[in-house]
Write a protein that holds these residues in place. Structure first.
Motif, PDB file in Angstrom:
ATOM      1  N   LEU A  54     -90.788  57.926 -72.004  1.00  9.89           N
ATOM      2  CA  LEU A  54     -89.411  58.235 -72.361  1.00  9.89           C
ATOM      3  C   LEU A  54     -89.259  58.086 -73.864  1.00  9.89           C
ATOM      4  CD1 LEU A  54     -88.355  55.102 -72.627  1.00  9.89           C
ATOM      5  CD2 LEU A  54     -88.092  55.337 -70.179  1.00  9.89           C
ATOM      6  N   LEU A  55     -88.264  58.773 -74.357  1.00 10.20           N
ATOM      7  CA  LEU A  55     -87.931  58.732 -75.778  1.00 10.20           C
ATOM      8  C   LEU A  55     -86.803  57.730 -75.935  1.00 10.20           C
ATOM      9  CD1 LEU A  55     -88.167  60.051 -78.615  1.00 10.20           C
ATOM     10  CD2 LEU A  55     -86.584  61.816 -77.787  1.00 10.20           C
ATOM     11  N   ASP A 308     -97.042  53.870 -68.160  1.00  7.33           N
ATOM     12  CA  ASP A 308     -95.759  54.307 -68.702  1.00  7.33           C
ATOM     13  C   ASP A 308     -95.671  53.871 -70.172  1.00  7.33           C
ATOM     14  OD1 ASP A 308     -92.876  55.222 -67.711  1.00  7.33           O
ATOM     15  OD2 ASP A 308     -92.551  53.499 -69.016  1.00  7.33           O
ATOM     16  N   PHE A 309     -94.996  54.663 -70.994  1.00 11.05           N
ATOM     17  CA  PHE A 309     -94.837  54.295 -72.414  1.00 11.05           C
ATOM     18  C   PHE A 309     -93.548  54.875 -72.978  1.00 11.05           C
ATOM     19  CE2 PHE A 309     -96.096  58.451 -74.204  1.00 11.05           C
ATOM     20  CZ  PHE A 309     -96.824  59.008 -73.165  1.00 11.05           C
ATOM     21  N   GLN A 344     -95.361  62.795 -68.117  1.00 11.04           N
ATOM     22  CA  GLN A 344     -94.148  63.350 -67.511  1.00 11.04           C
ATOM     23  C   GLN A 344     -92.947  62.520 -67.946  1.00 11.04           C
ATOM     24  OE1 GLN A 344     -94.807  63.372 -63.258  1.00 11.04           O
ATOM     25  NE2 GLN A 344     -96.376  64.968 -63.414  1.00 11.04           N
ATOM     26  N   TYR A 345     -91.857  63.211 -68.319  1.00 15.52           N
ATOM     27  CA  TYR A 345     -90.682  62.477 -68.812  1.00 15.52           C
ATOM     28  C   TYR A 345     -90.031  61.695 -67.670  1.00 15.52           C
ATOM     29  CZ  TYR A 345     -86.983  61.274 -72.014  1.00 15.52           C
ATOM     30  OH  TYR A 345     -86.157  60.565 -72.840  1.00 15.52           O
ATOM     31  N   ARG A 346     -89.696  60.449 -67.962  1.00 13.76           N
ATOM     32  CA  ARG A 346     -89.013  59.607 -66.971  1.00 13.76           C
ATOM     33  C   ARG A 346     -87.581  59.377 -67.448  1.00 13.76           C
ATOM     34  NH1 ARG A 346     -88.231  54.083 -66.606  1.00 13.76           N
ATOM     35  NH2 ARG A 346     -89.782  53.490 -68.151  1.00 13.76           N
ATOM     36  N   ILE A 355     -80.957  68.754 -73.597  1.00 13.70           N
ATOM     37  CA  ILE A 355     -82.094  69.396 -74.240  1.00 13.70           C
ATOM     38  C   ILE A 355     -83.384  68.730 -73.757  1.00 13.70           C
ATOM     39  CG2 ILE A 355     -83.210  69.902 -76.432  1.00 13.70           C
ATOM     40  CD1 ILE A 355     -80.374  69.620 -77.672  1.00 13.70           C
ATOM     41  N   SER A 356     -84.274  69.529 -73.218  1.00 16.77           N
ATOM     42  CA  SER A 356     -85.527  68.948 -72.719  1.00 16.77           C
ATOM     43  C   SER A 356     -86.555  68.954 -73.823  1.00 16.77           C
ATOM     44  CB  SER A 356     -86.047  69.766 -71.545  1.00 16.77           C
ATOM     45  OG  SER A 356     -87.330  69.297 -71.214  1.00 16.77           O
TER      46      SER A 356
END
Ligand code: SF4
Length: 358
Positions: A54-55, A308-309, A344-346, A355-356
């Protein structure tokens, strides 16, 4: 007699390993052996080549703190010329910027600021929930900040949590843990609460129906036994709460611009430790690796048990201490892909940003 083969058989059969066996592994197992054992536990929960990310942005809204931890490069005492408390507008701008980029998770992190009582936080988080609704999610504070805020507000932790929850708070983080061994805390952060107080607050968070996480920081002057004590108490706590904590994140101490100083742990030591964490913490679904403090090396951690990061956008606390943040999503994802993983985005928020970034 302990051997890698016997531990491998036990882990494959989903048996637990002991603290003594973990210590033996630290001293005797090769990197490849640790990777293999960590992956046996990782595969109980995750597809082998899948990692989630995730960002996120850490919002440091005040640097005023009276805890005086000797490893901290961030805090300023009250009345310091460069102490600050940011405005809500300043915080909103930072949230808006990351939402534009597709991020939806924020973590608020300040210090033990004696001017800020519970009313300040109820107003702040209430405003954020009102402005952004379900489009973002946020970690409101660390466990140790929560204890401090309750205390200066003359409330129990449970009472403070009820007020925060009513304002829209859903997550607290396990930050402020560093090394959860009282011997360590007495040496470096005697004002930052004991291990017992830390876990009592974690229990209050879960009982209030909020979510929380576990963290650990290595690379100060802690002994191997202090690291193992941290892991042992954490696994016990997780058992006692029916696996209540969402994830475990370990990052590394940055030794610049503070009283304690020292040297950074090597990339290899971080990866070996991460593998130990994955092997031992068999009651955590998510083991997270720290891009914030390990940069590209963090993604090697995906082969040492992590799944995960974060891609961090800003964190003044670690940046002041020497962390270098690479504000380039594609580049960080590229490191994961180079290690053979499909990131993969969580999304953490219920209504992810429009916005992806995928
Ligand atoms: S680590 Fe946190 S609690 Fe300790 S001095 Fe720094 S800001 Fe304060």
């Amino acid at each position: 007699m302990i051997s890698v083969n016997s531990l491998q058989e036990r882990l494959a059969a989903r048996a637990r390993i002991s603290r003594e066996e973990l210590k033996w592994l630290w001293h005797n197992a090769s990197n490849e052996e640790l990777q293999g054992l960590a992956n046996l536990v990782r595969e109980r929960f995750h597809q082998p080549q899948i990692a989630t990310y995730l960002l996120m942005r850490i919002i440091n809204y005040t640097n005023i703190c009276v805890a005086k931890c000797d490893y901290c490069s961030f805090y300023r005492l009250p009345k310091a010329a460069d102490g600050y408390l940011r405005s809500k507008e300043w915080m909103f701008e930072r949230i808006d910027e990351l939402v534009e980029l597709g991020g939806d998770l924020f973590a608020f992190n300040g210090g033990f600021n004696p001017q800020l009582k519970i009313d300040y936080y109820v107003d702040l988080f209430g405003s954020i929930r009102q402005r952004y609704g379900e489009r973002i999610e946020f970690y409101a504070m660390t466990v140790v900040e929560l204890i401090y805020i309750a205390r200066v507000s003359k409330l129990t932790v449970a009472e403070a949590l009820q007020l925060l929850k009513a304002a829209g708070v859903r997550w607290i983080t396990g930050g402020g843990a560093e090394i959860l061994a009282d011997s360590f805390r007495l040496r470096h952060s005697p004002l930052k609460y004991t291990v017992k107080e830390y876990y009592a607050a974690q229990r209050d968070i879960l009982e209030a129906g909020l979510k929380s996480t576990a963290t650990m920081v290595i690379g100060f002057d802690e002994s191997l036994d202090e690291r193992l004590e941290h892991l042992e108490l954490l696994r016990d706590f997780q058992d006692s709460t029916n696996n209540g904590l969402f994830s475990f994140l370990c990052w590394t101490y940055k030794p610049y611009n503070n009283e304690l100083g020292g040297q950074e742990v090597s990339a290899d030591e971080y990866l070996r430790h991460l593998a130990l964490c994955r092997i031992y913490l068999d009651n955590f679904v998510h083991i997270r690796t720290s891009v914030l403090t390990q940069n590209a090396n963090a993604l090697k951690g995906l082969s040492f048990g992590a799944d995960d990061f974060d891609i961090p956008w800003e964190d003044e606390v670690t940046q002041k201490a020497g962390a270098i943040i690479e504000q380039n999503v594609e580049s960080v994802l590229g490191y994961a892909k180079n290690e053979g993983f499909a990131p993969q985005y969580r999304h953490v928020a219920k209504e992810p940003g429009l916005i992806s970034i995928k």
